[in-house]
Design a protein around this motif. Structure first.
Motif, PDB file in Angstrom:
ATOM      1  N   TRP A  23       0.838  -1.196   0.000  1.00 13.69           N
ATOM      2  CA  TRP A  23       0.000   0.000   0.000  1.00 13.69           C
ATOM      3  C   TRP A  23       0.875   1.249   0.000  1.00 13.69           C
ATOM      4  O   TRP A  23       2.089   1.170   0.181  1.00 13.69           O
ATOM      5  N   GLU A  24       0.228   2.398  -0.153  1.00 13.55           N
ATOM      6  CA  GLU A  24       0.920   3.659   0.036  1.00 13.55           C
ATOM      7  C   GLU A  24       1.328   3.787   1.506  1.00 13.55           C
ATOM      8  O   GLU A  24       0.548   3.481   2.410  1.00 13.55           O
ATOM      9  N   ASP A  25       2.558   4.234   1.743  1.00 22.26           N
ATOM     10  CA  ASP A  25       3.074   4.354   3.103  1.00 22.26           C
ATOM     11  C   ASP A  25       2.852   5.774   3.621  1.00 22.26           C
ATOM     12  O   ASP A  25       3.541   6.703   3.228  1.00 22.26           O
ATOM     13  N   ASN A  26       1.858   5.933   4.495  1.00 26.30           N
ATOM     14  CA  ASN A  26       1.616   7.203   5.185  1.00 26.30           C
ATOM     15  C   ASN A  26       1.681   6.972   6.689  1.00 26.30           C
ATOM     16  O   ASN A  26       0.882   7.527   7.457  1.00 26.30           O
ATOM     17  N   SER A  27       2.595   6.148   7.120  1.00 23.44           N
ATOM     18  CA  SER A  27       2.668   5.752   8.524  1.00 23.44           C
ATOM     19  C   SER A  27       3.074   6.924   9.411  1.00 23.44           C
ATOM     20  O   SER A  27       3.800   7.829   8.985  1.00 23.44           O
ATOM     21  N   TYR A  28       2.596   6.910  10.667  1.00 19.73           N
ATOM     22  CA  TYR A  28       2.937   7.972  11.619  1.00 19.73           C
ATOM     23  C   TYR A  28       3.881   7.477  12.709  1.00 19.73           C
ATOM     24  O   TYR A  28       4.382   8.270  13.510  1.00 19.73           O
ATOM     25  N   GLU A  29       4.132   6.159  12.749  1.00 22.61           N
ATOM     26  CA  GLU A  29       5.066   5.619  13.732  1.00 22.61           C
ATOM     27  C   GLU A  29       5.641   4.312  13.207  1.00 22.61           C
ATOM     28  O   GLU A  29       4.917   3.490  12.645  1.00 22.61           O
ATOM     29  N   CYS A  55      -4.473   4.005  15.743  1.00 25.03           N
ATOM     30  CA  CYS A  55      -3.988   3.086  14.698  1.00 25.03           C
ATOM     31  C   CYS A  55      -5.155   2.290  14.129  1.00 25.03           C
ATOM     32  O   CYS A  55      -5.858   1.592  14.860  1.00 25.03           O
ATOM     33  N   GLU A  56      -5.340   2.395  12.837  1.00 24.81           N
ATOM     34  CA  GLU A  56      -6.409   1.637  12.178  1.00 24.81           C
ATOM     35  C   GLU A  56      -5.870   0.483  11.343  1.00 24.81           C
ATOM     36  O   GLU A  56      -6.600  -0.438  10.999  1.00 24.81           O
ATOM     37  N   THR A  57      -4.612   0.558  10.998  1.00 19.87           N
ATOM     38  CA  THR A  57      -3.979  -0.543  10.267  1.00 19.87           C
ATOM     39  C   THR A  57      -2.477  -0.495  10.540  1.00 19.87           C
ATOM     40  O   THR A  57      -1.934   0.562  10.891  1.00 19.87           O
ATOM     41  N   ALA A  58      -1.829  -1.636  10.392  1.00 25.22           N
ATOM     42  CA  ALA A  58      -0.381  -1.711  10.587  1.00 25.22           C
ATOM     43  C   ALA A  58       0.221  -2.546   9.473  1.00 25.22           C
ATOM     44  O   ALA A  58      -0.341  -3.582   9.086  1.00 25.22           O
ATOM     45  N   PHE A  59       1.354  -2.077   8.961  1.00 21.57           N
ATOM     46  CA  PHE A  59       2.087  -2.827   7.943  1.00 21.57           C
ATOM     47  C   PHE A  59       3.271  -3.516   8.621  1.00 21.57           C
ATOM     48  O   PHE A  59       3.978  -2.897   9.430  1.00 21.57           O
ATOM     49  N   GLN A  93      -0.574   3.096  10.885  1.00 22.54           N
ATOM     50  CA  GLN A  93      -1.146   3.983   9.870  1.00 22.54           C
ATOM     51  C   GLN A  93      -2.632   4.185  10.128  1.00 22.54           C
ATOM     52  O   GLN A  93      -3.313   3.332  10.699  1.00 22.54           O
ATOM     53  N   ARG A  94      -3.125   5.332   9.686  1.00 15.85           N
ATOM     54  CA  ARG A  94      -4.563   5.611   9.742  1.00 15.85           C
ATOM     55  C   ARG A  94      -5.175   5.325   8.374  1.00 15.85           C
ATOM     56  O   ARG A  94      -4.482   5.238   7.371  1.00 15.85           O
ATOM     57  N   LEU A  95      -6.480   5.220   8.355  1.00 17.38           N
ATOM     58  CA  LEU A  95      -7.207   5.047   7.099  1.00 17.38           C
ATOM     59  C   LEU A  95      -7.474   6.413   6.481  1.00 17.38           C
ATOM     60  O   LEU A  95      -7.440   7.433   7.184  1.00 17.38           O
ATOM     61  N   PRO A  96      -7.740   6.513   5.181  1.00 12.03           N
ATOM     62  CA  PRO A  96      -7.912   5.386   4.252  1.00 12.03           C
ATOM     63  C   PRO A  96      -6.588   4.869   3.707  1.00 12.03           C
ATOM     64  O   PRO A  96      -5.574   5.571   3.721  1.00 12.03           O
TER      65      PRO A  96
END
Length: 739
Positions: A311-317, A336-340, A349-352
């Motif tokens: 996915w696109e990486d817009n992670s915050y931590e 946190c709504e999803t984690a890679f 990461q948050r959605l979307p």
């Protein structure tokens, strides 16, 4: 727009050299109505109105087959016939669309989604895909000829930077490069007047053809040839064969997977499609979110794992931890709504989520927050969606009472059926209990019971190397079964019987025929299987009048591969089966199931190969059986490959009633593949050639003489499902020809 530009529209785009010599007689002051066009001097192109949406028109240039190659004002609202008076070439040389409510002016400054012979895409310019095959407005993908010399593809509304690119052609140090197309389909780059690089070599027919480059709706740019004779469009070249490669093909919170090379969008867990017929619309939650939950409310959520996705990486931590700790860390973090997760690295990461697709790297995975207490999101004010603690207690109380009631009812039903079962099988002798096979739950029958059920073994369903199968009826005529009676000489081997029984009894898979029970009475040894109402694959495959359709055959192949994969990797005891169409049975839903494990070679868990004599039916037997080489699961891959070729062609693997060139199926198939005659394999059946070629390539890889060249069944299944690329296979007998 100047008169020179309008001449360019109608003349230059047809052929650069021809356009320099010929002029089209379009008089200043001429006009068009929604039902008329201006043809080019070559007759190949036309300029004017074309249908767009329902009861409306757009303006542009199109080919005889109605393929649109340029659109005017593509992002404006289409014109409605009642609103349009005319499209007029003014005496000043400007093109004016006269409406009842005013007028628009337009120009032909650069291409929209297509390059025609003689056209170019200058530095800093870009073309955009169309919104759909019938909507020529601006779509969601762009191809840009950057001023730094890179030719790059991006989704729209993104920066021109590497993370968003899904195709890039480097400049080799040159800048201010243009993209150009020749009449023979050669797509190339120019640095000023100096040829820099060929992207395609061209050489496609020009006499009676028009070659063009188009950025398709799906985000891939391709070179096509239009035959002016029969108006058929042929694809000559593609920037990629992976239709999931364009970032953003699937909308937010969904990811792209290939099913038989066709891209399909799949929602992440807990989400549903916004529009079933629009893959770009994405997916939305199937449950409501109450904001950041309290710690005790964590029980209402869980993390669902999604394997092999990127996915696109817009992670915050970012943190470094284990897979389990990554999932827990996201669950504990209400933001946190999803984690890679990949190789020990965890990104919150948050959605979307955007730009999702099946990853070629199996180590990529995602964890998605999922509500375990689903509350449908029905709209309205947010206050109306809040479930209070008091309401939750009432819900829990009601659920508890319902579950307790169901439990009591289930207990009563179990007692009743246990009593009935004890009555039904009171005929079984006291000695039968001693013959129960430890470790499996199978029903024990007496020989007399099965003799009665089969009407004294009257109706034969089929014969195998180890026994004969008869049709039977149990439970007072309510349940059909297949009873396999082992041959006397085989039945004398008690060890073999016990081995087969213990092995099959522990296995369960939707693509394996289920063992229901057994009889062990001296020399009388019988197995009771579920009944397959539609016979064997051989019965339907080689019946030219009622053979299954192409899509049905593809699904049958997938069913079989799933069953073999289970036998190879997922059941307790690894099995080499030596399959053939006669022991692939079809249930009432036309699902393929593998049967007849009497031929199975059983291996210990830590054993990878065995040496043994030839078993199985000639034609399906891998070469290593004859060479007295080590036998591995790759022998089954060979047998499956032969059967896959039979499924493709609906004929037997060896047929001496055919010509010498066609008698041996695998040799004929490879010859058709190598000479580009794939269509011969399916005869008059209407099947897309690319689909047939894909299946043929899988079959050829499976029947390679050298076992090490054959794929595993897991890889075979992935290829059948269209999730991995299939390289060009060598000749199946290339190993023989080299020694």
């Amino acid at each position: 727009m100047s008169i020179l530009t309008i001449l360019f529209i109608l003349l230059v785009i047809s052929r650069a050299a021809e356009a320099q010599r010929r002029l089209s007689n379009i008089t200043l002051g001429s006009s068009l109505t929604p039902h008329s066009t201006w043809p080019s001097s070559s007759g190949v192109y036309a300029f004017g109105f074309f249908p767009q949406h329902v009861n409306s028109y757009a303006i542009g240039i199109f080919l005889p087959d109605k393929t649109v190659v340029w659109t005017a004002n593509r992002d404006s609202v289409p014109t409605v016939p009642d609103d349009v008076v005319s499209l007029r070439l003014s005496t000043e040389g400007r093109l004016i669309l006269r409406r009842r409510q005013g007028q628009d002016e337009d120009s032909f400054d650069h291409p929209t989604n297509t390059l025609l012979p003689g056209q170019r895409l200058p530095p800093g310019k870009e073309i955009f895909s169309s919104a759909s095959d019938t909507d020529y407005g601006r779509g969601i993908f762009r191809l840009k000829m950057q001023t730094d010399g890179f030719l790059v593809q991006y989704p729209i509304n993104t920066l021109d930077i590497h993370p968003y690119a899904y195709y890039a052609q480097p400049p080799n140090g040159a800048v201010n490069v243009s993209l150009n197309l020749d009449s023979d389909g050669r797509l190339y780059q120019l640095n000023g007047s100096f040829p820099l690089r060929n992207i395609t070599n061209g050489g496609f027919p020009t006499q009676g053809y028009v070659n063009l480059m188009r950025l398709d709706v799906g985000g891939i740019f391709r070179v096509y040839s239009l035959s002016l004779g029969n108006l058929t469009m042929t694809r000559r070249w593609s920037s990629t064969d992976d239709e999931c490669a364009p970032k953003g093909f699937c909308g937010i919170n969904s990811f792209c997977i290939l099913m038989d090379s066709v891209p399909v969008c799949q929602c992440i867990p807990g989400f549903v499609s916004v529009q079933a017929d629009n893959h770009t619309a994405g997916c939305s939650r199937s449950f409501s979110v109450q904001g950041c939950p309290e710690i005790n409310d964590r029980l209402k959520y869980d993390m669902r794992r999604v394997d092999n996705t990127e996915w696109e990486d817009n992670s915050y931590e970012t943190m470094f931890t284990s897979e389990e700790e990554c999932s827990k860390a996201c669950l504990d973090d209400c933001n946190c709504e999803t984690a890679f997760y990949k190789d020990g690295q965890c990104k919150k990461q948050r959605l979307p989520l955007r730009f999702g697709r099946r990853s070629l790297d199996s180590s990529n995975m995602a964890f998605v927050r999922f509500s375990t207490t689903v509350v449908p999101d029905t709209g309205g004010d947010s206050d109306s969606k809040i479930v209070t603690k008091k309401e939750r207690r009432i819900d829990i109380l009601i659920i508890g009472i319902v579950i307790m009631s169901i439990g009591v009812l289930a207990l009563l039903v179990s007692v009743f059926f246990a009593h009935q079962k004890r009555k039904d099988y009171s005929k079984i002798s006291k000695d039968d209990g001693a013959n129960y096979v430890e470790g499996i739950s199978l029903q024990v029958f007496t020989f007399e019971h099965l003799s009665e059920a089969t009407n004294n073994f009257k109706e034969e369903l089929g014969r195998g190397a180890s026994g004969t199968v008869f049709k039977g009826v149990l439970q007072n005529g309510q349940k059909m079964v297949a009873v396999k009676r082992l041959e006397k000489e085989f039945a004398q081997g008690e060890i073999e019987f016990q081995t087969e029984l213990k092995t099959i009894g522990k296995m369960y898979h939707r693509n394996l025929v289920r063992l229901l029970g057994y009889c062990f009475d001296g020399d009388n040894k019988l197995l009771v299987f579920e009944y397959m109402s539609n016979g064997s694959l051989a019965d339907i495959l080689f019946n030219q009048e009622e053979r299954p359709s192409w899509e049905e055959r593809v699904e049958i192949a997938r069913d079989i591969s799933r069953g073999i994969l289970y036998l190879h990797q997922e059941c307790e005891t690894q099995i080499i089966h030596c399959i053939k169409p006669q022991n692939i049975l079809m249930d009432e839903n036309w699902r393929a199931k593998i049967s007849d494990f009497g031929l199975a070679k059983l291996l210990k868990q830590d054993q990878t190969n065995t040496y043994t004599g030839i078993r199985g039916t000639k034609g399906y037997v891998a070469p290593e059986w004859y060479q007295k080489q080590a036998i591995t699961v790759k022998a089954d891959v060979y047998s499956f490959g032969v059967m896959l070729l039979e499924i493709i062609c609906c004929r037997k693997c060896v047929d001496w009633n055919r010509s010498e060139d066609e008698a041996i199926l695998e040799e004929w198939v490879y010859d058709c593949y190598a000479t580009g005659k794939i269509g011969n394999l399916v005869g008059d059946e209407m099947v897309e050639e690319r689909k047939v070629e894909r299946m043929v390539k899988i079959g050829i890889w499976c029947v390679q003489y050298d076992p090490s060249l054959r794929p595993t069944m897991k890889k075979v299944l992935l290829m059948l499902e269209g999730t991995v690329e299939i390289p060009m296979p060598p000749s199946p007998n290339s190993f023989l020809s080299s020694i």
